[in-house]
Write an enzyme that holds these catalytic residues in place. Structure first.
Site, PDB file in Angstrom:
ATOM      1  N   HIS A 221       0.853  -1.190   0.000  1.00  0.00           N
ATOM      2  CA  HIS A 221       0.000   0.000   0.000  1.00  0.00           C
ATOM      3  C   HIS A 221       0.883   1.232   0.000  1.00  0.00           C
ATOM      4  O   HIS A 221       1.958   1.239   0.607  1.00  0.00           O
ATOM      5  CB  HIS A 221      -0.890   0.019   1.249  1.00  0.00           C
ATOM      6  CG  HIS A 221      -2.050   0.958   1.126  1.00  0.00           C
ATOM      7  ND1 HIS A 221      -1.941   2.299   1.372  1.00  0.00           N
ATOM      8  CD2 HIS A 221      -3.320   0.741   0.741  1.00  0.00           C
ATOM      9  CE1 HIS A 221      -3.114   2.874   1.173  1.00  0.00           C
ATOM     10  NE2 HIS A 221      -3.960   1.959   0.776  1.00  0.00           N
TER      11      HIS A 221
ATOM     12  N   ASP B 120      -8.134  -4.968  -0.426  1.00  0.00           N
ATOM     13  CA  ASP B 120      -8.614  -5.788  -1.548  1.00  0.00           C
ATOM     14  C   ASP B 120      -8.319  -7.271  -1.391  1.00  0.00           C
ATOM     15  O   ASP B 120      -8.773  -8.078  -2.206  1.00  0.00           O
ATOM     16  CB  ASP B 120      -7.955  -5.281  -2.843  1.00  0.00           C
ATOM     17  CG  ASP B 120      -8.445  -3.894  -3.186  1.00  0.00           C
ATOM     18  OD1 ASP B 120      -7.621  -2.977  -3.311  1.00  0.00           O
ATOM     19  OD2 ASP B 120      -9.681  -3.726  -3.267  1.00  0.00           O
TER      20      ASP B 120
END
Ligand code: SDX
Length: 427
Positions: free
Chosen positions: A306, A363
């Protein structure tokens, strides 16, 4: 500590104010940099660059903290519903009972979508990716709601907001039903916001609608977890498009396209395809871990890493727990979930991932729940867009109300210096 920063270059010294946020984040305000020094900064991907001041979402990537308007994501996922969170993000406060009822009423009053929109939907091939369909349909909505473009007053802005909150779930449901060859239907405005969406998505033409509370609660929680995430790629897109005073629907259509990318919201679809490939490979997670670490292989471990979180994504923790609960409640044994857990364990113990602080993100587990709810893989990112809608709206509204200038970054030119034109006969 001085609230100024000094830059020294070529014998000159330049001072810039340092601004501090409500969570003690510090930023060097370089608004006068170019006029004072003739220089600009350069920061591909804006890894070190703040685009705005915002009061909507706070996240701390090192500590794995996420809050909407000061409320923790853990509290909101546990205690609020999606419509409450949408109101909170957009207007800044949790609504009281009357405010929430009026908000929902105003949304229901706008839930009709012009029948002509179905002709646009029909024009798409069934194989069209739903994100491309949704982005186009959202942009097409402008033509049927021209008043929604001009939001010069807060009242006009409010009406534009309730219109898109009402019509977007219809477009999402129609997008799925077109792919499945099912008739396009409207919901039932006696139902709650997410329950109505669920009915529009799943009601079979020849059967009574059966309320599936497990599925409705799971979708409600997933939408809350996706609702905003400060200045991510798609939100920054919505802001920059809106900064030219393009309308809300046009700005959202651009955000949907940005979210589509597999490095961003498209990752939830890519995660499931990756897990299915590993399952087809006999569960050989080591092969995919090796591919993810091989610099010559473009493959990345989807659902990991991320830009901001260098710790666990707090949403991933909540979704992982919800995946166990939803599959348990639905009585589904999904080997893909076991593969995901095995892959997560391996990655969290692998030097390459540990050193780069690559953890599961939002996700990684969400697709497992969507799959258990009967949502097709290609619709996973559409579900992300439905969740992110109030966040996009809130950020766009804040940008407009603060009168932010049009977004127009500078560059450093590295091309040819001036050269004389050469006639084609002499080239
Ligand atoms: C979302 O921004 C947001 O808030 C987004 C989001 C939201 O709510 O809006 O949280 C939603 O988009 C989540 C992210 C979903 N994307 C994926 O899961 C795709 C896989 N992840 C990567 O593509 C990547 O981690 C990004 C795009 C998410 C972040 O990329 P960065 O910040 O640009 O990091 P980077 O590419 O500079 O990587 C740093 C290092 C590199 O190795 P070195 O060059 O240092 O050796 O880490 C490696 C990268 O190769 N790396 C990975 C990896 N992610 C980063 N290696 C293998 N697998 C990965 N997933």
């Amino acid at each position: 500590m001085s609230d100024k920063a000094t830059l020294q270059y070529a014998g000159n010294s330049y001072e810039f104010p340092v601004t501090k946020g409500s969570e003690n984040e510090l930023a060097i305000d370089i608004k006068t940099l170019r006029s004072a020094s003739g220089m600009v900064t350069i920061d591909p991907g804006y890894k070190n660059t703040g685009s705005c001041e915002s009061a909507i979402t706070f996240l701390d990537g090192e500590k794995g903290i996420l809050r909407y308007r000061g409320y923790s994501i853990e509290d909101l996922a546990e205690k609020a519903d999606f419509l409450e969170v949408a109101y909170l993000l957009i207007f800044g406060e949790l609504p009281n009972k009357e405010q929430l009822e009026k908000f929902h009423h105003d949304i229901k009053e706008e839930a009709d979508v012009d029948e002509e929109m179905k002709k646009i939907l029909e024009a798409f091939p069934k194989a069209a990716h739903p994100m491309g369909v949704l982005s186009s349909m959202t942009s097409a909505l402008v033509a049927f709601n021209p008043v929604s473009v001009d939001v010069s007053s807060e009242q006009a802005m409010y009406h534009s907001i309730v219109r898109i909150l009402a019509k977007f779930p219809v477009l999402v449901a129609w997008t799925q039903r077109k792919k499945k060859g099912l008739p396009l239907n409207y919901g039932d405005d006696t139902l709650g916001y997410v329950e109505n969406f669920h009915k529009m998505m799943f009601k079979r033409p020849n059967k009574e609608y059966v309320k599936d509370q497990i599925a409705i609660d799971a979708i409600d929680k997933l939408l809350i977890l996706h609702a905003d995430h400060e200045q991510n790629c798609s939100t920054s897109t919505v802001r920059i498009v809106g900064s030219s005073h393009a309308g809300l629907f046009a700005s959202l259509s651009a955000g949907i396209s940005a979210l589509w990318g597999p490095l961003h919201g498209g990752a939830n679809q890519a995660v499931l395809e990756m897990l299915q490939a590993i399952e087809a490979d006999g569960g050989d997670t080591k092969k995919y871990m090796a591919k993810a670490k091989d610099k010559n292989d473009p493959f990345r471990l989807m659902g990991f890493g991320h830009r901001v979180y260098k710790n666990f994504d707090p949403r991933a923790r909540i979704i992982k727990k919800a995946a166990d609960e939803v599959l348990g409640n639905l009585g589904i044994e999904d080997p893909i979930l076991d593969i995901a857990k095995g892959l997560e364990k391996e990655a969290l113990e692998d030097e390459y991932f540990v050193q780069r602080k690559l953890y599961p993100n939002v996700d990684f587990y969400s697709g497992i729940i969507y799959r258990a709810l009967g949502i097709p893989t290609e619709m996973f990112t559409v579900m992300f867009a439905l969740g992110r809608l109030p966040g996009w709206i809130a950020q766009w509204r804040e940008m407009r109300l603060r009168g932010e200038p049009i977004g127009r970054p500078r560059q450093i030119y590295i091309g040819e210096n001036h050269r004389p034109f050469v006639e084609v006969s002499k080239r």
